[in-house]
Design a protein around this motif. Structure first.
Motif, PDB file in Angstrom:
ATOM      1  N   TRP B 770       0.852  -1.182   0.000  1.00  0.00           N
ATOM      2  CA  TRP B 770       0.000   0.000   0.000  1.00  0.00           C
ATOM      3  C   TRP B 770       0.882   1.224   0.000  1.00  0.00           C
ATOM      4  O   TRP B 770       1.818   1.316   0.799  1.00  0.00           O
ATOM      5  CB  TRP B 770      -0.894   0.013   1.244  1.00  0.00           C
ATOM      6  CG  TRP B 770      -1.928  -1.070   1.208  1.00  0.00           C
ATOM      7  CD1 TRP B 770      -1.772  -2.357   1.599  1.00  0.00           C
ATOM      8  CD2 TRP B 770      -3.272  -0.946   0.742  1.00  0.00           C
ATOM      9  NE1 TRP B 770      -2.930  -3.064   1.404  1.00  0.00           N
ATOM     10  CE2 TRP B 770      -3.871  -2.220   0.885  1.00  0.00           C
ATOM     11  CE3 TRP B 770      -4.033   0.108   0.207  1.00  0.00           C
ATOM     12  CZ2 TRP B 770      -5.203  -2.466   0.517  1.00  0.00           C
ATOM     13  CZ3 TRP B 770      -5.347  -0.130  -0.145  1.00  0.00           C
ATOM     14  CH2 TRP B 770      -5.918  -1.413   0.004  1.00  0.00           C
ATOM     15  N   ALA B 785       4.062   3.916   3.451  1.00  0.00           N
ATOM     16  CA  ALA B 785       3.848   2.639   2.762  1.00  0.00           C
ATOM     17  C   ALA B 785       3.746   1.534   3.805  1.00  0.00           C
ATOM     18  O   ALA B 785       4.388   1.597   4.843  1.00  0.00           O
ATOM     19  CB  ALA B 785       5.004   2.338   1.799  1.00  0.00           C
ATOM     20  N   TRP B 786       2.884   0.572   3.544  1.00  0.00           N
ATOM     21  CA  TRP B 786       2.784  -0.593   4.417  1.00  0.00           C
ATOM     22  C   TRP B 786       2.425  -1.807   3.580  1.00  0.00           C
ATOM     23  O   TRP B 786       2.142  -1.663   2.386  1.00  0.00           O
ATOM     24  CB  TRP B 786       1.770  -0.360   5.554  1.00  0.00           C
ATOM     25  CG  TRP B 786       0.342  -0.134   5.155  1.00  0.00           C
ATOM     26  CD1 TRP B 786      -0.629  -1.072   5.008  1.00  0.00           C
ATOM     27  CD2 TRP B 786      -0.283   1.132   4.884  1.00  0.00           C
ATOM     28  NE1 TRP B 786      -1.811  -0.473   4.667  1.00  0.00           N
ATOM     29  CE2 TRP B 786      -1.638   0.878   4.583  1.00  0.00           C
ATOM     30  CE3 TRP B 786       0.169   2.457   4.875  1.00  0.00           C
ATOM     31  CZ2 TRP B 786      -2.547   1.887   4.265  1.00  0.00           C
ATOM     32  CZ3 TRP B 786      -0.730   3.469   4.565  1.00  0.00           C
ATOM     33  CH2 TRP B 786      -2.081   3.184   4.260  1.00  0.00           C
ATOM     34  N   SER B 787       2.454  -2.948   4.206  1.00  0.00           N
ATOM     35  CA  SER B 787       2.207  -4.163   3.427  1.00  0.00           C
ATOM     36  C   SER B 787       1.586  -5.233   4.312  1.00  0.00           C
ATOM     37  O   SER B 787       1.607  -5.140   5.531  1.00  0.00           O
ATOM     38  CB  SER B 787       3.521  -4.691   2.844  1.00  0.00           C
ATOM     39  OG  SER B 787       4.334  -5.180   3.886  1.00  0.00           O
TER      40      SER B 787
END
Ligand code: SF4
Ligand code: SF4
Ligand code: SF4
Ligand SMILES: [Zn+2]
Lengths: 71, 826
Positions: B770, B785-787
């Motif tokens: 993301w 940002a993340w995941s």
């Protein structure tokens, strides 16, 4: 499959850019390591685009991922 | 293959931490004197007393009369005088205010008779009652030496009365009279009685006789001369009559009260074995005083004089002082020196069992996965352990087993394996003969971590090698160590095969590596190749007269303007060089040739510590890796110099000033010891750019065309960059996500529309990324940002837009969670 509600899922404040409509909470099917869940997440009622908020991804979701990996 | 029970026991037996300390091993009853000392030293008298009550028969008596044979065995004896445990036990017996309750057992084991109330007989009766036998003790008590009037103030007599009462409560029946036929000096009668083990019952001469399953004859009250069944076997105490045991082995009655107690205990154990029809002799070598394998490192132990027992016994204060002299003997040689072993709170023997149990779980959570994946596989424990326990071998075996059975958590090593694939992929891998052609005489193999960390250093070293000799080819790729560490022998074999093909195509020359891990890995896996550490070659190139010209641009430590030049540097040997003595020596020689003064850190050479990267610890357990790095950083006050790029960066990340040897050989920075460690994305770029540059400059070949996502211009806020580093999200992951958003138009926007912030998601293979961003010129500014690894399958009961076949599964939904670009996964 009963739907799980999580406090991190908040549909307020987001719109789908494609469909130009507000996201609403809707049951979404998630999968990891063969396990399936239904979780209420912000989603576009038109195209089905889903939002996984940062606190959910890094919190509960990561926990469940680890749990499933150790099963 | 997972280990079986037998292998587990072999592993367990390798670890001596659970062996008895010398005191316990020397004690005929194996009393835990170490625990007693620990409690008394801390003023916990009742806890100390509970330890004694748990182990001793008639504790109130024995604790007062033990002659303490443990004292001469005590390790403290070499450092001021053995601990006087017997005096501490006397103190406990007097000072304890509470005794643990002794629950009577259901008496189901059978009937036993004890002939004679000497101390051995009493102890046997005590143990038998505790084991659940119905016990009848014949004869006056106490008998033998215990009956002698040595107890002026009656303390011992009172203790004895107390314990006899306890025995009565445990169900021991006392028959004051002697056993029939025994008291009268009638050996034949005794023998007859003992042979059929039956005595006339209480209920009168006409009642059925009491029959016993087994009988023990106290050595003081009923010696062999009296029972006539010959001397007892020293192991089983058995006599000529089956089921009749005797404390008289023919070598005299022991003078030591605790030895008498042990005799009674041995008898009780035999009676139990006899009643259960078990072997009377098998596996009994652990009873009584035994040797012990426990090793306790004497280094640093200071002498301490005994605190003698005052007249009338210890006070709390003197007892605590004496007890505090106990060294709490343990081994823990490896645990004391390994951040990993210490972190999980136990020691290798326990870990072996956890690993075994982990593999045996069919349903449920495998709690030891993280532990198994956190060993640095560095081999230090094996060097330090007195019995060479190989934790690395154990963990690696467990990892391979997990991989084979599909139980390896996918997230544990995936990032590192992707990185390895990238290093071996078209963007980074390169195999070329020397730029001026000809036969390849030597192949320079810098290693993928060096090219990631210090591509300029790798390039300079290659130039130096080429200047010093003809025919130096170049091989850029990964040695495969990450796959090996991850237990992925399949990936390792694949990587090695590609490497071997390249090597053969380049005339199979000797390989000069600049990475100790590559050296160790290739030496083992590619035995047909000669593997040379590059240090010796570079040192020669550096100092040799004829090659002086190649040193142009390279300086010595003194001339390079390095901050603190001239101050000695501490040499950090990478753990991969633990068994590479020639490399360790060559590096020191090279440093000496450069005029660098060096010192050795705490733990060096074959005892060096891992930087925290080994075994992919930094992937599987980043906080523990940071801890290990910090620990190593503290091993020397001086700046470190090392010859592994990964060690250099791990130490730098831990805040330690650290140099790579190439920083001294090819100085390019004002203060290289402070040069920051490049992040994950930068490391990849460094490799790719190095290949591109070398291809163009040395071989006059064009580089590979960039993948479409590489054209996406991305800038990250400082916060975003830091988060991405921690979360192992690469710039290329972000670029792919943004490219996908641009192409598909799929994104979320803020409802209030006041900011241009957008949110896009994309799942190239097994992770959904993301990205929170806003357009900036013809590119993007990334705010966050993340995941996650979990897959979004779509709204329940309906298909979402963007459904497509993705890399790892049938359907993938989400905002445009479509793998539109499979070829650009890396
Ligand atoms: S120092 Fe303590 S633990 Fe070690 S042998 Fe002596 S009493 Fe036992
Ligand atoms: S019972 Fe005796 S020999 Fe055993 S530990 Fe105590 S004092 Fe030492
Ligand atoms: S990290 Fe090294 S010293 Fe520690 S257990 Fe693993 S191999 Fe042994
Ligand atoms: Zn939509």
């Amino acid at each position: 499959m009963s739907t799980i509600r999580v406090p991190e899922a908040d549909a307020a404040g987001w719109r789908c850019a494609c469909c130009d409509c507000d996201l609403v909470l809707a049951p979404v099917e998630l999968e990891y390591m063969g396990s399936h869940f239904s979780v209420e997440l912000p989603a576009c009622p038109q195209c089905g685009a889903v939002l996984v908020p940062e606190p959910l991804a890094l919190g509960k979701m990561a926990e469940v991922e680890k749990l499933l990996e150790d099963k | 293959m997972a280990m079986d029970q037998k292998e587990l026991r072999q592993w367990e037996a390798r670890c001596i931490q659970e062996e008895m300390p010398r005191c316990t091993a020397a004690c005929p009853l194996h009393v835990d004197a170490r625990a007693v000392c620990g409690h008394v030293a801390e003023g916990r008298v009742n806890d100390a007393w509970a330890v004694l009550v748990r182990t001793m028969p008639l504790p109130s008596v024995l604790a007062r009369i033990c002659d303490g044979p443990c004292r001469t065995a005590c390790l403290r004896g070499e450092f001021g005088g053995g601990i006087d445990v017997a005096a501490l036990e006397r103190f406990c017996a007097r000072a304890a205010t509470k005794s643990p309750r002794m629950a009577p057992l259901p008496r189901r084991k059978g009937n036993a008779a004890v002939l004679g109330g000497g101390f051995a007989g009493l102890c046997a009766a005590w143990d038998l009652a505790r084991k659940g036998f119905s016990v009848t003790l014949y004869g006056p008590r106490p008998a033998g030496r215990l009956a002698a009037p040595t107890d002026a103030d009656g303390e011992l007599a009172a203790a004895l009365a107390h314990e006899l009462e306890t025995m009565a409560k445990l169900g021991v029946r006392f028959e004051d009279g002697a056993a029939p036929g025994v008291a009268a000096d009638d050996a034949a009668g005794a023998a007859r009685w003992l042979s059929d083990r039956s005595a006339p019952g209480d209920a009168g001469p006409d009642a059925a006789p009491d029959t016993f399953d087994a009988v023990f004859a106290d050595p003081e009250a009923v010696p062999a001369a009296l029972h006539g069944l010959g001397p007892a076997d020293p192991v089983s105490l058995g006599t000529l009559a089956p089921g009749v045991f005797s404390g008289d082995t023919g070598s005299g009655v022991p003078a030591s009260p605790v030895a008498l107690a042990a005799l009674g205990r041995r008898a009780a154990a035999s009676v139990e074995r006899f009643a259960q029809k078990a072997s009377l002799t098998a596996g009994r070598e652990h009873e009584g005083p035994v040797p012990t394998r426990l090793y306790t490192n004497p280094a640093g132990i200071e002498r301490a004089a005994p605190a003698p027992e005052p007249e009338g016994g210890h006070t709390e204060e003197t007892a605590a002082r004496e007890a505090a002299r106990c060294l709490n003997c343990q081994c823990l040689e490896s645990v004391k020196n390994c951040a990993y072993l210490a972190h999980y709170g136990a020691y290798p023997k326990v870990y072996a069992r956890r690993i075994y149990n982990n593999a045996s779980i069919v349903m449920g959570t495998r709690h030891a996965n993280e532990m198994i994946n956190s060993c640095m596989l560095c081999g230090l424990c094996t060097e330090l352990c007195p019995t060479n326990f190989d934790m690395a071998g154990l963990c690696l075996m467990a990892r391979r087993d997990m991989v084979q059975r599909g139980k390896m958590p996918p997230s544990a090593h995936e990032f590192a394996l992707r990185d390895m694939a990238f290093a071996n992929g078209p963007s980074c891998a390169l195999a070329r003969p020397a730029p001026d052609g000809g036969r390849t005489e030597l192949l320079f193999f810098p290693g993928c971590q060096l090219t990631a960390s210090d591509p300029g250093g790798a390039e300079a070293a290659y130039a130096a090698l080429r200047a010093a000799r003809p025919g130096v080819g170049l091989l850029l790729r990964c040695c495969g160590a990450p796959a090996r560490w991850a237990g992925r022998e399949d990936l390792f074999a694949e990587s090695l095969e590609a490497l071997r093909t390249d090597w053969r195509a380049l005339d199979a020359p000797p390989i000069a590596t600049a990475c100790p891990t590559c050296a160790a890995t290739l030496r083992q896996a590619l035995p047909e190749a000669e593997i040379l550490p590059v240090w010796g070659l570079l040192g020669a190139a550096k100092t040799g007269e004829a090659t002086e010209s190649i040193a142009e641009g390279a300086g010595t430590a003194k001339s390079s303007g390095i901050a603190g030049a001239g101050a000695p540097l501490a040499v950090h040997d990478p753990c991969a060089a633990r068994h590479d003595e020639p490399a360790r020596t060559a590096v020191r020689g090279l440093l000496a040739g450069l005029g660098v003064a060096t010192v050795e850190p705490r733990l060096t050479g074959k005892h060096t510590e891992c930087c925290g990267f080994g075994g992919l610890l930094a992937e599987a357990n980043p906080p523990l890796a940071a801890k290990a790095a910090a620990r190593r950083a503290a091993a020397a006050d001086q700046d470190f110099v090392t010859y592994c790029a990964m060690c250099r960066d791990m130490l730098a990340r831990a805040g330690k000033r650290a140099l790579h040897v190439f920083d001294l050989l090819y100085p390019r920075h004002a203060d290289p010891a402070a040069r920051p460690a490049p992040g994950h994305s930068e490391r990849r770029e460094n490799r790719a750019r190095l290949k591109d540059r070398l291809l163009r400059e040395l071989w006059r070949e064009p580089g590979a065309p960039p993948a479409p996502h590489e054209a996406v211009r991305v800038r990250c806020t400082e916060e975003a960059a830091q988060r991405m580093e921690e979360r192992r999200i690469l710039i290329s992951d972000v670029q792919k996500t943004l490219l996908h958003a641009r192409e598909s138009g799929a994104a979320l926007v803020r409802a209030d529309a006041t900011s241009g912030r957008r949110l896009a998601a994309y799942r190239p293979v097994s992770v959904t990324y993301w990205v929170d961003y806003e357009p900036e010129g013809d590119g993007f500014l990334v705010h966050n940002a993340w995941s996650h690894r979990m897959r979004i399958l779509g709204l329940d009961g309906r298909e979402g837009r963007g459904a497509s076949t993705a890399g790892d599964g049938p359907r993938t939904y989400g905002i445009g969670a479509r793998a539109s670009d499979q070829r650009g996964n890396e």
